[in-house]
Design an enzyme around this catalytic site. Sequence first.
Site, PDB file in Angstrom:
ATOM      1  CG  HIS A  61      34.965  40.571  37.167  1.00 26.17           C
ATOM      2  ND1 HIS A  61      35.946  40.098  36.328  1.00 26.17           N
ATOM      3  CD2 HIS A  61      35.211  39.986  38.369  1.00 26.17           C
ATOM      4  CE1 HIS A  61      36.746  39.259  36.982  1.00 26.17           C
ATOM      5  NE2 HIS A  61      36.317  39.183  38.232  1.00 26.17           N
ATOM      6  CG  HIS A  63      34.978  38.048  43.296  1.00 23.26           C
ATOM      7  ND1 HIS A  63      35.027  36.769  42.772  1.00 23.26           N
ATOM      8  CD2 HIS A  63      35.750  38.808  42.490  1.00 23.26           C
ATOM      9  CE1 HIS A  63      35.836  36.764  41.699  1.00 23.26           C
ATOM     10  NE2 HIS A  63      36.283  37.994  41.507  1.00 23.26           N
ATOM     11  CG  LEU A  64      28.072  40.014  45.338  1.00 23.11           C
ATOM     12  CD1 LEU A  64      26.596  39.943  44.954  1.00 23.11           C
ATOM     13  CD2 LEU A  64      28.402  41.366  45.962  1.00 23.11           C
ATOM     14  CG  ASN A  95      35.289  33.235  43.073  1.00 23.72           C
ATOM     15  OD1 ASN A  95      34.321  33.984  43.026  1.00 23.72           O
ATOM     16  ND2 ASN A  95      36.507  33.648  43.370  1.00 23.72           N
ATOM     17  CG  HIS A 233      40.806  40.439  35.708  1.00 28.70           C
ATOM     18  ND1 HIS A 233      41.532  39.512  35.018  1.00 28.70           N
ATOM     19  CD2 HIS A 233      40.131  39.769  36.674  1.00 28.70           C
ATOM     20  CE1 HIS A 233      41.320  38.326  35.551  1.00 28.70           C
ATOM     21  NE2 HIS A 233      40.471  38.449  36.547  1.00 28.70           N
ATOM     22  CG  ASN A 279      45.962  36.966  40.189  1.00 34.15           C
ATOM     23  OD1 ASN A 279      46.668  37.393  39.283  1.00 34.15           O
ATOM     24  ND2 ASN A 279      45.588  35.699  40.272  1.00 34.15           N
ATOM     25  CG  ASP A 306      38.433  41.363  39.969  1.00 28.78           C
ATOM     26  OD1 ASP A 306      37.682  40.604  40.622  1.00 28.78           O
ATOM     27  OD2 ASP A 306      39.600  41.050  39.671  1.00 28.78           O
ATOM     28  CG  PHE A 324      46.460  37.548  44.724  1.00 27.61           C
ATOM     29  CD1 PHE A 324      47.387  38.460  44.241  1.00 27.61           C
ATOM     30  CD2 PHE A 324      46.866  36.229  44.950  1.00 27.61           C
ATOM     31  CE1 PHE A 324      48.699  38.064  43.981  1.00 27.61           C
ATOM     32  CE2 PHE A 324      48.167  35.829  44.690  1.00 27.61           C
ATOM     33  CZ  PHE A 324      49.095  36.747  44.202  1.00 27.61           C
TER      34      PHE A 324
END
Length: 431
Positions: A61, A63-64, A95, A233, A279, A306, A324
Amino acid sequence: MLIQNGRIIDPGQKRDEPGSLLIAGGKIAWVGRGKESPPQNDYDVIDAEGLTVCPGFIDLHCHLRQPGFEEKETIASGTRAAARGGFTTICCMPNTEPPLDSKNTVDYVKATAIAEGTIRVLPIGCISRGRKGEELADMGELAAAGVIAFSDDGEPALNSPLMRQALEYSCFCGLPIIDHCEDTALSRGGQMNEGETSAGLGLQGIPNAAEDIIVARDLALAELTGGWVHIAHTTTGGAVELIRRAKKQGVRVTAEATPHHLTLTEKRVKSHGAGAKVNPPLRTERDIKALIKGLNDNTIDIIATDHAPHTEAEKQQPFDLAPFGISGFETAFASLMGLVHRGDISLVSLINKLTAAPAKIIGKSCGGLGTLAVGSTADVTIFDPDLEWTVDTREFASKGRNTPLAGEKLKGKVMMTIYGGKVVYKDESVK
Ligand SMILES: [Zn+2]
């Protein structure tokens, strides 16, 4: 390359002993016990005396941010940061802008990762088209394009019939549906965990119930469909208990917890402001205890970062306007070593949650990872369990310098990361 005299921990093979590891042709070629040495001796030698050698970490998990938010992170900077954190495989959330809801965008991420990345990137596809929560994305097309899971992370899949359909498809394709469990009507306007601290700071809180409600719904839908739900998470004691009970009843559920939720409480908001705004929010000591118990009885299967970088300008806004998310790759392992040093979790179990256990979750689409078995890809992490260092965010490879661990002294450090037989990160102190 011969890695000598280290402590080798390979939880997938139940190995924990002193030994040596030979890497040749990008694969693990030989593993020896104690002082045993391989047949010939003309290799580059890495002396791992006092160090631990384990499979490269796998993160389910992160985010790139590419495509669409390259000012926050790129595949190049994110994979470099991950390598510094000991990761050799990372799974990126969809996302982005555009979101990963088509073969084209998935292909773009994969091709960019190969061209510009430092380590392996496995994309996660959207559950819904455009992440709008209205109609299913073309999950068949995404599965064929090689996504390892589906998620609308950042947003929950609140539409229950849609989540039901996604879980039905998961029975068919064998891939997990990862849900970000948040009742957004209940959490709306919330800035941090709801409790005494939020009241004291005059900030609107996000109650544990916002998470528990959707976890309960997802477990009910997984039971109804027989589909595989993976809870992203996990942060509350209530959610841990729900997952534990569902597992006992045979529901197909796996779950993750993050390093920050396992080690930090809501009090960090007082000391680190927006650097601790995340978050789901950092919770309480009681929730941490429940999460650790969940790790130890395997209710929580894996640890995932995350990693969610933002620009400094965004994070320097007033608390209620700051986004967040925190940057996690480069501190994840060291912060988790705190749990080992305190005796909350064993070192072998920690390594398992970062290697063999996530490897099992992605095994259907990308097998053979998370192990040092002879013949497997030479993804290897070498760390010093006792080295103390201070988190200096100016040294981060990530573009995101937003962390509640800024200035923190941590004990345990990744010294070298080897991806496919190549050294992709080496601490300055390693000769
Ligand atoms: Zn999320």
